[in-house]
Design a protein around this motif. Structure first.
Motif, short mmCIF file in Angstrom:
data_model
loop_
_atom_site.label_atom_id
_atom_site.label_comp_id
_atom_site.label_asym_id
_atom_site.label_seq_id
_atom_site.Cartn_x
_atom_site.Cartn_y
_atom_site.Cartn_z
N THR A 1 0.84 -1.20 0.00
CA THR A 1 0.00 0.00 0.00
C THR A 1 0.87 1.25 0.00
O THR A 1 2.03 1.20 0.42
CB THR A 1 -0.93 0.00 1.25
OG1 THR A 1 -1.46 1.32 1.44
CG2 THR A 1 -0.17 -0.37 2.51
N THR A 2 0.30 2.36 -0.45
CA THR A 2 1.01 3.63 -0.36
C THR A 2 0.66 4.36 0.93
O THR A 2 1.17 5.44 1.20
CB THR A 2 0.65 4.53 -1.55
OG1 THR A 2 -0.78 4.68 -1.57
CG2 THR A 2 1.11 3.93 -2.87
N ASP A 3 -0.22 3.75 1.75
CA ASP A 3 -0.53 4.33 3.07
C ASP A 3 0.74 4.47 3.90
O ASP A 3 1.67 3.69 3.75
CB ASP A 3 -1.43 3.37 3.89
CG ASP A 3 -2.85 3.29 3.39
OD1 ASP A 3 -3.18 3.97 2.41
OD2 ASP A 3 -3.63 2.52 3.99
N ASP A 4 0.71 5.41 4.81
CA ASP A 4 1.71 5.38 5.87
C ASP A 4 1.48 4.12 6.70
O ASP A 4 0.33 3.77 6.99
CB ASP A 4 1.56 6.61 6.78
CG ASP A 4 2.20 7.84 6.17
OD1 ASP A 4 3.43 7.84 6.04
OD2 ASP A 4 1.47 8.78 5.81
N LEU A 5 2.58 3.49 7.08
CA LEU A 5 2.46 2.26 7.88
C LEU A 5 2.88 2.53 9.32
O LEU A 5 3.96 3.06 9.57
CB LEU A 5 3.36 1.16 7.31
CG LEU A 5 3.42 -0.11 8.18
CD1 LEU A 5 2.11 -0.87 8.12
CD2 LEU A 5 4.58 -1.01 7.76
N THR A 6 2.02 2.17 10.24
CA THR A 6 2.35 2.25 11.66
C THR A 6 2.21 0.86 12.27
O THR A 6 1.23 0.17 12.02
CB THR A 6 1.41 3.24 12.37
OG1 THR A 6 1.54 4.52 11.76
CG2 THR A 6 1.76 3.34 13.85
N LEU A 7 3.22 0.48 13.03
CA LEU A 7 3.15 -0.79 13.77
C LEU A 7 3.10 -0.47 15.26
O LEU A 7 3.97 0.23 15.77
CB LEU A 7 4.36 -1.66 13.46
CG LEU A 7 4.61 -2.85 14.41
CD1 LEU A 7 3.45 -3.83 14.40
CD2 LEU A 7 5.92 -3.56 14.06
N LEU A 8 2.09 -0.96 15.93
CA LEU A 8 2.01 -0.84 17.38
C LEU A 8 2.32 -2.22 17.96
O LEU A 8 1.59 -3.18 17.73
CB LEU A 8 0.61 -0.37 17.81
CG LEU A 8 0.35 -0.35 19.33
CD1 LEU A 8 1.34 0.55 20.05
CD2 LEU A 8 -1.09 0.11 19.61
N THR A 9 3.43 -2.30 18.69
CA THR A 9 3.88 -3.61 19.16
C THR A 9 4.37 -3.53 20.59
O THR A 9 4.60 -2.44 21.12
CB THR A 9 5.00 -4.15 18.24
OG1 THR A 9 5.41 -5.44 18.71
CG2 THR A 9 6.21 -3.23 18.24
N GLY A 10 4.52 -4.69 21.20
CA GLY A 10 5.15 -4.76 22.51
C GLY A 10 6.63 -5.07 22.36
O GLY A 10 7.11 -5.33 21.25
N ILE B 1 7.36 2.53 13.94
CA ILE B 1 7.15 1.42 14.86
C ILE B 1 7.04 1.98 16.27
O ILE B 1 7.99 2.61 16.75
CB ILE B 1 8.30 0.40 14.78
CG1 ILE B 1 8.39 -0.16 13.36
CG2 ILE B 1 8.11 -0.72 15.80
CD1 ILE B 1 9.53 -1.13 13.14
N VAL B 2 5.90 1.80 16.87
CA VAL B 2 5.71 2.26 18.24
C VAL B 2 5.78 1.03 19.13
O VAL B 2 4.92 0.15 19.06
CB VAL B 2 4.37 2.99 18.41
CG1 VAL B 2 4.19 3.44 19.85
CG2 VAL B 2 4.31 4.19 17.46
#
Lengths: 617, 617
Positions: B468-477, B500-501
């Motif tokens: 995708t051309t979306d911005d990618l955000t990963l919320l992880t532990g 990556i958060v």
């Protein structure tokens, strides 16, 4: 022991049965469903528990330890993908005959295939790769149920350590409560304490037999070993290993040299003082050497093959091209000879067999190490190999330039006595095979040659190191180090001081050996796949001291960067041994140049080896 | 195309068949045995090839991409343990219904079980986890053989994308030569070019049906939805997703609110402007709320359940405690309802079903979004949920202190429109579920809820981002980030800018939710397992910008270290979006304190939600 609930009781019985049978260590990964097993291991005073976050690394750690000790090492994980992460190590354990026990926690039966969270089909998860599988019944608190689960555990152990050792899998369902909370009435007060505690020893003992030839077959085989020209070829050993004494005795009795794979346990050790141990064959043998092509070179008439198929492809091709009778010894009756050149399969435990044979052959009064080089034909044949080997190693060690193979050469010269050396697949084990001159240092060399993957190498090495007071050295490539970088987290947790020597050729240097090298740009992009990882940062992350030796220039002229030498490597290695803690020594080499050097040295070694046999007889 | 040898021909036919069927990307790991497939993918101009060194990460990358696109993503690896490394992702793909194609190279049949190097039993390697398995015959260069292999590939695709989408496995043996070297006579000159090239389209086309109710069943179901009080519960969606328009239409027709799981695709998006989307239920529902315990609270009479079992355990327990008729819709006819409270299984494609139902229910002239809150019973029931939800979110958002749940809350407020958000298992998806107020931003939220592992998360996120051309955000532990740290190597290779958060509570914070928390020291050592990893170093290693927000103190009084605030996180996040490249934002939180805050807020939200329904009717 009075368990607060049936899950605790059940898990404690499992762990107690394992401990009673002599299991001394286990590897546990955190999770909820596995809580009863985790607590039972944590609270058992006779089992050393290692905690590993990444289940793939955990399984390889257990594999490395079991390979080093020959002892079943249990693994505990929660339900779901955690269990699937064990699969690579289980596959290696299958082919490498390493006793592993995977204890995978599972949801209770009613939640399977129900859409419940973290619930997958774990039944027969590893297919035919395990020697024994059982989906345990739900925990129950009765004498009979406990006797049953203890028997199942004993069966699993017997299968894991049997004549064809390997991985086994027990799937263990638990319903809540998972923690050791009291559940009134859950465990009857009149439960037989013996069933609970396993009495004073294993509830189910095991007395294990092993394949052994009867007298007639043994005499027939001994008679075959009366041939003048014979070889003992020792491939990678299955745990618990080949017995140097028994095989040296057979070598003495027959006069046959021992062609010792670096993973056979016979390339290095005190027995090499008295036995004709040959190690340079990978450099000078090939199918071309067989037959009458070299007038002074004699092929064997009989070959006794122990262990798995040798690491050296040259050796395998050479043996296949001779007319020798090849006896492949395998206690499990598998046929591990991929050149289809075996003439006989001998189903027998190899150490016992060699001992028995050495008495029978010796009794006939011929052969014997004392006669090596003394002019009789048995001795002359061993002498051919010893001369060839000496000449080959002289040629191999003559290179001016630094190259990948020199790393193995240098380490061998510096390794303490005793030491445990773990070698990665791809180039390190091949380099050790080719450049590792037999020696008398007491080295335990381990590698994952069952399936020869480059995964799990760091963990396997640390697992092996965790089982010994030896200094641990890992010789690895850059890809394998990256692949199992997670395994480095165990350094803090397993009380091992390791020296990791990483030969960094920035990607798949081994592919330079293959014809695909000629197809660029695909070669670089899809095969060599340079990654550009900075291993100094990795060292930093996991608290290793970091030293680099940059030998990319290779000419060793002491000029600019890239002129690292063997002495630089040796001194970094010595310093690592002298200090507490772990060290990562990154050796930068040029893969393509190293490949060219390897090829040239091999040609020179072949010429030298064959020339050295000239004037023989 | 004129292939130099049969291996090249064979692999090219496979890849051509895939490309003709619309496959646009593949994930290849370096290896030798897989050379023909690798070269065929590399040389096919219509397929984007990603190279990944760690096969476990490779498989999760393909999984993430296939999840995001709904399109089969092929994987290529060499023989041996490489293939076993796919197993965790294959397991997730099975339960998560993600179309994956594992192409595992293998030795030719004569080398299997022969002791040959890097040779393991790869047959049916993934057991029942795949929808289709075939061990391909050896490559052959005839029209018939090519038609056969193309048909097999088409069958595998059909199975992967069928009514029960999921992983498929083709084991592909190759003998040497593996590289595209000319082998004279190996490929007949009169081979039908059509068989070779696949003509101008797929050699084997597919026209795929899907389960659809007949008119009588449809009318019966529509009539059940005439009940006054009903819910549409949308659980995690199977690829290619739930259709917001069709489900909104059904909500309008019935007047039923949509309880939207964060992974349903319905919690966030433009439809939330016009549909009663409910998202706070995880905080205020429980089995205790059901029944007559709260005089003003009304339970549903009928529940239409779409997608997989909801992430929220509170919701599942609540639904099970009501007397509602529960219709579980599953196009594959599986029974994904682990509380055993389903009353009917509806085997139908859900989007089509909702469209059909909305026309039938709407035709009867009642319900409809316009009537919500207008006093009729259908509207009143939706109104109860909307009031409860508003009150609950106000309570949840009222916390003074920073806590783990606030991370999800903050990100939701800042995410660009559109955006792709990948959430890890363990706490992130639960926090998003509880603290994620429905909104109108066009978010694609993905997670691995098939088996809910914490493995492969980084790779799955990057795979989703690559599509995708979306911005990618990963919320992880922190544990998930460590577990798949190898996956970060793909950042350089897949042209994705990711934020990556990572919520770092130093170990298994989720275990604070469980009773095992009370059993220390075992709790800390074997469950929480603090690891002490420095993620700044990890960021350094893989070239991410690194920012930290330390909110461990939690009181936000602007004092010393540990006083990070939501605004600190928001501003770090905004800066990441504004810049090129990827950023790792590490948020330090106190797991135990966060758990206490979560619990308190949940109690407050429940009180507020139930109070908000007072005075109703």
């Amino acid at each position: 022991m009075t368990a607060p609930n049936r899950n605790t009781l059940w898990a404690t019985a499992i762990v107690d049965e394992l401990a009673s049978a002599g299991v001394s260590a286990a590897v546990v990964s955190p999770g909820s469903r596995s809580t009863p097993l985790t607590m039972a291991f944590a609270r058992h005073e006779d089992v050393h528990v290692f905690s590993q976050l990444d289940e793939r690394s955990a399984a390889f750690f257990a594999l490395g330890r079991a390979r080093r000790t020959g002892e079943v090492t249990p693994l505990v994980c929660t339900s779901g993908t955690a269990a699937a992460n064990y699969h690579p190590a289980v596959m290696e354990a299958d082919q490498g005959r390493v006793p592993l026990l995977a204890l995978t926690a599972d949801r209770p039966p009613e939640l399977r295939d129900s859409g419940a969270n973290q619930t997958a089909d774990q039944e027969k998860l590893y297919g035919d790769a395990v020697r024994y599988y059982k989906d345990l019944p739900e925990p129950a608190a009765s004498d009979r149920a406990l006797a049953s689960v203890r028997t199942t555990v004993a069966r699993a152990l017997a299968a894991a350590e049997g004549t064809d050792p390997g991985p086994v899998h027990l799937n263990v369902p638990f319903a809540k409560p998972l923690e050791p909370a009291p559940v009134p009435g859950d465990v009857p007060t009149d439960l037989d304490p013996a069933a609970e505690s396993g009495r004073d020893g294993p509830y189910v003992g095991r007395t294990t037999g092993a394949a052994r030839l009867d007298d007639r077959d043994l005499r027939a085989l001994a008679s075959a070993l009366e041939a003048d020209r014979g070889l003992i070829v020792a491939g990678p050993a299955d745990p618990p290993g080949l017995d140097a004494e028994a095989i040296t005795a057979l070598s003495h009795a027959t006069g046959y040299p021992i062609l010792a794979d670096p993973l056979s346990g016979l390339r290095f050790g005190g027995h090499a003082r008295v036995a004709p141990v040959i190690g340079g064959y990978d450099a000078y043998l090939s199918a071309d050497v067989a037959g009458a092509s070299t007038p002074t070179w004699r092929d064997p008439e009989v070959v006794l093959r122990l262990g798995a198929s040798p690491t050296s492809k040259s050796l395998r091709k050479y043996l296949a091209a001779t007319d020798a009778d090849q006896y492949v010894v395998d206690p499990a009756g598998r046929w591990r000879e991929a050149e289809f050149a075996a003439t006989d399969l001998v189903i027998a435990e190899p150490n016992r067999l060699c001992g028995d044979l050495s008495r029978l052959v010796g009794a006939s009064g011929r052969g014997g190490r004392t006669s090596v080089g003394s002019g009789d034909t048995g001795g002359a044949f061993a002498n051919q190999w010893e001369r060839a080997d000496d000449a080959a190693f002289s040629a191999l060690e003559s290179a001016d330039a630094f190259h990948e193979g020199r790393v193995a050469e240098t380490l061998l010269a510096e390794l303490p006595d005793p030491a445990t050396l773990f070698v990665s697949n791809s180039m390190p084990v091949r380099d050790l095979d080719r450049f590792g001159r037999p020696g008398t240092t007491s080295l335990t060399v381990c590698g994952n040659r069952g399936v020869s993957g480059i995964d799990g190498i760091v963990s396997s090495a640390l697992g092996a190191g965790s089982a010994t007071t030896d200094d641990l050295t890992l010789l690895t490539g850059d890809l394998a180090l990256y692949h199992d970088s997670n395994g480095l987290l165990a350094l803090d947790r397993c009380d091992v001081d390791a020296t990791i020597v990483a030969v960094n050729n920035d990607g798949g240097g081994i592919f330079h050996k293959l014809p695909i090298e000629e197809y660029d740009p695909e070669f670089t992009e899809w095969f060599k796949t340079p990654h550009g990882i900075e291993f100094s940062t990795l060292a930093d992350q996991y608290g290793l001291r970091y030293v680099t030796v940059d030998a990319r220039d290779g000419d060793g002229d002491g000029g600019e960067d890239g002129d690292g030498t063997s002495e630089d490597l040796a001194s970094a290695y010595r310093e690592s041994l002298a200090r507490d803690g772990s060290t990562l020594i990154e050796v930068h080499v040029d893969a393509e140049a190293s490949h060219r050097v390897r090829k040239r040295l091999s040609e020179e070694a072949t010429t030298a080896a064959l020339a050295a046999t000239d004037g023989e007889e």
